[in-house]
Every structure is written in C-alpha cells, then in structure tokens.
Write a protein that holds these residues in place. Sequence first.
Motif, PDB file in Angstrom:
ATOM      1  N   ILE A 183       0.832  -1.121   0.066  1.00 35.47           N
ATOM      2  CA  ILE A 183      -0.024  -0.013  -0.147  1.00 35.47           C
ATOM      3  C   ILE A 183       0.705   1.203   0.028  1.00 35.47           C
ATOM      4  CG2 ILE A 183      -1.900   1.300   1.275  1.00 35.47           C
ATOM      5  CD1 ILE A 183      -2.470  -1.361   2.675  1.00 35.47           C
ATOM      6  N   GLU A 184       0.946   1.963  -0.978  1.00 37.53           N
ATOM      7  CA  GLU A 184       1.771   3.343  -1.222  1.00 37.53           C
ATOM      8  C   GLU A 184       0.679   4.338  -1.133  1.00 37.53           C
ATOM      9  OE1 GLU A 184       5.436   1.895  -3.855  1.00 37.53           O
ATOM     10  OE2 GLU A 184       3.693   2.198  -4.773  1.00 37.53           O
ATOM     11  N   GLU A 185       0.489   5.370  -0.087  1.00 35.01           N
ATOM     12  CA  GLU A 185      -0.551   6.386  -0.062  1.00 35.01           C
ATOM     13  C   GLU A 185       0.507   7.376  -0.730  1.00 35.01           C
ATOM     14  OE1 GLU A 185      -3.336   7.471   3.078  1.00 35.01           O
ATOM     15  OE2 GLU A 185      -1.755   8.947   3.343  1.00 35.01           O
ATOM     16  N   HIS A 186      -0.349   7.851  -1.975  1.00 37.71           N
ATOM     17  CA  HIS A 186       0.437   9.054  -2.495  1.00 37.71           C
ATOM     18  C   HIS A 186      -0.222  10.444  -1.936  1.00 37.71           C
ATOM     19  CE1 HIS A 186       2.814   7.414  -5.882  1.00 37.71           C
ATOM     20  NE2 HIS A 186       2.144   6.239  -5.453  1.00 37.71           N
ATOM     21  N   HIS A 187      -1.467  10.356  -1.742  1.00 36.48           N
ATOM     22  CA  HIS A 187      -1.880  11.419  -1.142  1.00 36.48           C
ATOM     23  C   HIS A 187      -3.102  11.089  -0.051  1.00 36.48           C
ATOM     24  CE1 HIS A 187      -0.356  14.230  -4.286  1.00 36.48           C
ATOM     25  NE2 HIS A 187      -0.557  13.351  -4.958  1.00 36.48           N
ATOM     26  N   GLY A 188      -3.452  11.785   0.963  1.00 31.54           N
ATOM     27  CA  GLY A 188      -4.216  11.328   1.961  1.00 31.54           C
ATOM     28  C   GLY A 188      -3.727  11.822   3.351  1.00 31.54           C
ATOM     29  N   LEU A 189      -4.427  11.414   4.556  1.00 26.00           N
ATOM     30  CA  LEU A 189      -4.189  11.653   5.774  1.00 26.00           C
ATOM     31  C   LEU A 189      -2.587  11.613   6.179  1.00 26.00           C
ATOM     32  CD1 LEU A 189      -7.329  10.366   7.571  1.00 26.00           C
ATOM     33  CD2 LEU A 189      -6.676  12.721   7.245  1.00 26.00           C
ATOM     34  N   VAL A 190      -2.098  10.606   5.732  1.00 19.85           N
ATOM     35  CA  VAL A 190      -0.551  10.087   6.249  1.00 19.85           C
ATOM     36  C   VAL A 190       0.229  10.903   5.368  1.00 19.85           C
ATOM     37  CG1 VAL A 190       0.876   8.504   6.948  1.00 19.85           C
ATOM     38  CG2 VAL A 190      -1.207   8.426   7.478  1.00 19.85           C
ATOM     39  N   ALA A 191       0.298  10.819   4.113  1.00 18.06           N
ATOM     40  CA  ALA A 191       1.284  11.216   2.990  1.00 18.06           C
ATOM     41  C   ALA A 191       1.318  12.589   2.945  1.00 18.06           C
ATOM     42  CB  ALA A 191       0.855  10.536   1.842  1.00 18.06           C
ATOM     43  N   THR A 192       0.010  13.424   2.822  1.00 22.23           N
ATOM     44  CA  THR A 192       0.153  14.802   2.596  1.00 22.23           C
ATOM     45  C   THR A 192      -0.861  15.417   3.468  1.00 22.23           C
ATOM     46  OG1 THR A 192      -1.697  14.194   0.935  1.00 22.23           O
ATOM     47  CG2 THR A 192       0.791  14.287   0.035  1.00 22.23           C
ATOM     48  N   ASN A 193      -1.274  14.943   4.463  1.00 21.31           N
ATOM     49  CA  ASN A 193      -2.148  15.559   5.482  1.00 21.31           C
ATOM     50  C   ASN A 193      -3.478  16.121   4.824  1.00 21.31           C
ATOM     51  OD1 ASN A 193      -2.898  16.249   8.151  1.00 21.31           O
ATOM     52  ND2 ASN A 193      -2.221  18.410   7.840  1.00 21.31           N
ATOM     53  N   ASN A 194      -4.113  15.335   3.890  1.00 19.97           N
ATOM     54  CA  ASN A 194      -5.182  15.609   3.085  1.00 19.97           C
ATOM     55  C   ASN A 194      -6.367  14.795   3.585  1.00 19.97           C
ATOM     56  OD1 ASN A 194      -7.305  16.007   1.055  1.00 19.97           O
ATOM     57  ND2 ASN A 194      -5.869  16.208  -0.408  1.00 19.97           N
ATOM     58  N   LYS A 195      -7.484  15.518   4.240  1.00 18.34           N
ATOM     59  CA  LYS A 195      -8.382  14.754   4.932  1.00 18.34           C
ATOM     60  C   LYS A 195      -9.667  14.815   3.932  1.00 18.34           C
ATOM     61  CE  LYS A 195     -10.708  18.565   7.129  1.00 18.34           C
ATOM     62  NZ  LYS A 195     -10.379  19.663   6.240  1.00 18.34           N
ATOM     63  N   ASP A 196      -9.562  15.140   2.712  1.00 17.09           N
ATOM     64  CA  ASP A 196     -10.533  15.196   1.702  1.00 17.09           C
ATOM     65  C   ASP A 196     -10.554  14.071   0.703  1.00 17.09           C
ATOM     66  OD1 ASP A 196     -11.398  17.767   2.711  1.00 17.09           O
ATOM     67  OD2 ASP A 196     -10.110  18.897   1.453  1.00 17.09           O
ATOM     68  N   ILE A 197      -9.374  13.559   0.418  1.00 21.82           N
ATOM     69  CA  ILE A 197      -9.330  12.549  -0.655  1.00 21.82           C
ATOM     70  C   ILE A 197      -8.110  11.641  -0.192  1.00 21.82           C
ATOM     71  CG2 ILE A 197      -7.926  13.992  -2.335  1.00 21.82           C
ATOM     72  CD1 ILE A 197      -9.607  12.479  -4.441  1.00 21.82           C
ATOM     73  N   SER A 198      -7.927  10.404  -0.673  1.00 21.72           N
ATOM     74  CA  SER A 198      -6.627   9.782  -0.749  1.00 21.72           C
ATOM     75  C   SER A 198      -6.611   8.959  -1.878  1.00 21.72           C
ATOM     76  CB  SER A 198      -6.760   8.892   0.712  1.00 21.72           C
ATOM     77  OG  SER A 198      -7.820   7.764   0.505  1.00 21.72           O
ATOM     78  N   ILE A 199      -5.386   8.763  -2.246  1.00 19.16           N
ATOM     79  CA  ILE A 199      -5.241   8.002  -3.406  1.00 19.16           C
ATOM     80  C   ILE A 199      -3.890   7.159  -3.086  1.00 19.16           C
ATOM     81  CG2 ILE A 199      -4.328   8.197  -6.165  1.00 19.16           C
ATOM     82  CD1 ILE A 199      -5.638  11.173  -5.966  1.00 19.16           C
ATOM     83  N   ALA A 200      -4.244   5.928  -3.399  1.00 22.18           N
ATOM     84  CA  ALA A 200      -3.075   4.826  -3.153  1.00 22.18           C
ATOM     85  C   ALA A 200      -2.975   3.948  -4.311  1.00 22.18           C
ATOM     86  CB  ALA A 200      -3.595   3.921  -2.017  1.00 22.18           C
ATOM     87  N   HIS A 201      -1.793   3.335  -4.446  1.00 23.10           N
ATOM     88  CA  HIS A 201      -1.274   2.620  -5.325  1.00 23.10           C
ATOM     89  C   HIS A 201      -1.167   1.209  -4.601  1.00 23.10           C
ATOM     90  CE1 HIS A 201       2.137   0.093  -7.220  1.00 23.10           C
ATOM     91  NE2 HIS A 201       1.105  -0.029  -8.123  1.00 23.10           N
ATOM     92  N   MET A 202      -1.837   0.081  -4.979  1.00 26.98           N
ATOM     93  CA  MET A 202      -1.963  -0.973  -3.994  1.00 26.98           C
ATOM     94  C   MET A 202      -1.509  -2.455  -4.968  1.00 26.98           C
ATOM     95  SD  MET A 202      -4.781  -0.628  -1.411  1.00 26.98           S
ATOM     96  CE  MET A 202      -5.346   0.890  -0.859  1.00 26.98           C
ATOM     97  N   ILE A 203      -0.801  -3.356  -4.374  1.00 27.01           N
ATOM     98  CA  ILE A 203      -0.675  -4.735  -4.910  1.00 27.01           C
ATOM     99  C   ILE A 203      -1.058  -5.468  -3.942  1.00 27.01           C
ATOM    100  CG2 ILE A 203       0.976  -6.186  -5.980  1.00 27.01           C
ATOM    101  CD1 ILE A 203       2.569  -4.170  -7.018  1.00 27.01           C
ATOM    102  N   ALA A 204      -2.204  -6.419  -4.106  1.00 24.06           N
ATOM    103  CA  ALA A 204      -2.612  -7.532  -3.320  1.00 24.06           C
ATOM    104  C   ALA A 204      -1.921  -8.787  -4.023  1.00 24.06           C
ATOM    105  CB  ALA A 204      -4.241  -7.593  -3.373  1.00 24.06           C
ATOM    106  N   PRO A 205      -1.524  -9.366  -3.014  1.00 23.47           N
ATOM    107  CA  PRO A 205      -0.781 -10.648  -3.552  1.00 23.47           C
ATOM    108  C   PRO A 205      -1.988 -12.062  -3.637  1.00 23.47           C
ATOM    109  CG  PRO A 205      -0.358 -10.529  -1.052  1.00 23.47           C
ATOM    110  CD  PRO A 205      -1.379  -9.368  -1.458  1.00 23.47           C
ATOM    111  N   PRO A 206      -1.557 -13.110  -4.298  1.00 21.30           N
ATOM    112  CA  PRO A 206      -2.568 -14.008  -4.462  1.00 21.30           C
ATOM    113  C   PRO A 206      -2.865 -14.626  -3.412  1.00 21.30           C
ATOM    114  CG  PRO A 206      -0.651 -14.290  -5.954  1.00 21.30           C
ATOM    115  CD  PRO A 206      -0.194 -13.116  -5.014  1.00 21.30           C
ATOM    116  N   ASN A 207      -4.065 -14.896  -3.345  1.00 21.42           N
ATOM    117  CA  ASN A 207      -4.931 -15.586  -2.050  1.00 21.42           C
ATOM    118  C   ASN A 207      -4.767 -14.651  -0.919  1.00 21.42           C
ATOM    119  OD1 ASN A 207      -5.440 -17.984  -3.368  1.00 21.42           O
ATOM    120  ND2 ASN A 207      -3.204 -18.219  -3.478  1.00 21.42           N
ATOM    121  N   TRP A 208      -4.936 -13.266  -0.882  1.00 20.34           N
ATOM    122  CA  TRP A 208      -5.232 -12.217  -0.037  1.00 20.34           C
ATOM    123  C   TRP A 208      -6.515 -12.102   0.237  1.00 20.34           C
ATOM    124  CZ3 TRP A 208      -7.379  -7.392  -0.931  1.00 20.34           C
ATOM    125  CH2 TRP A 208      -7.313  -6.650  -0.041  1.00 20.34           C
ATOM    126  N   SER A 209      -6.893 -11.655   1.535  1.00 18.54           N
ATOM    127  CA  SER A 209      -8.222 -10.963   1.731  1.00 18.54           C
ATOM    128  C   SER A 209      -8.123 -10.150   3.013  1.00 18.54           C
ATOM    129  CB  SER A 209      -9.337 -11.981   1.976  1.00 18.54           C
ATOM    130  OG  SER A 209      -9.026 -12.869   3.143  1.00 18.54           O
TER     131      SER A 209
END
Length: 120
Positions: free
Chosen positions: A21-47
């Motif tokens: 989980i790479e948060e590009h914009h959001g509460l943690v990455a940019t202190n933005n409470k209005d929107i978050s944008i994250a790049h994610m890779i879920a491995p096989p058999n993940w839930s």
Amino acid sequence: MKKYYIQKTPFVVPTTDGKLIEEHHGLVATNNKDISIAHMIAPPNWSEPFQTPEFEEYTYIISGKKQFIIEDETVVLEAGQSIKIKANTRVQYSNPFDSPCEYIAICKPAFDFNKVHREE
C-alpha cells in the motif's frame, strides 16, 4: 508558492499480509483529509475482513483481478475496469486468484483507519 505538488515519496503503509500500500495523497502522506489516492498490489490468495467504511471508495484495476463482496453480492473486476462503492456499505476486498492484483484506490473523504470499521 507552487500551485501543484508532485508526490515522489508515497507513504508505504506497514502491513503483515503481504499487500503493498503506497499512499500518494491522503491523511498520512500529505495531510489531506478530503481524498486519498493509493497504489496497491494485493498478493495471490489475500483477503481483508468485512468492513463498513464511512467514505466512498473507487477502485481501478491495473492488472490481475480483484473480488468484492458487496453486502451479499460477489463482483469480480479485471484489468481496465473500475468500481465505486458508496460510503456505509458493507464490503470485503480480496484476491482469491493465483496472480497478484495491482490497482489504484481513491477514497473520499480520505481513508481513515478509525472510520473503516473492520469486523473482527
């Protein structure tokens, strides 16, 4: 003052399930409470457990497939497809398939762990 910001160092959320989980914009990455944008890779058999977030979540699949159980309906998205899930909807996200799933997740307002309401 610049009228734009280029994110070069997203916040990598620590996980114990192999998901990237790479948060590009959001509460943690940019202190933005209005929107978050994250790049994610879920491995096989993940839930993840079921959750009922207080925010909308949009997902765009880059590669692989991702399964959503929304209320009592199962939906599978493939590369090039996207979905919007309304706030306060019970949902479970998973990748029960044999290949990783790469995707972009956008939350409005921003993802907030205190407002995701994951079930135990």
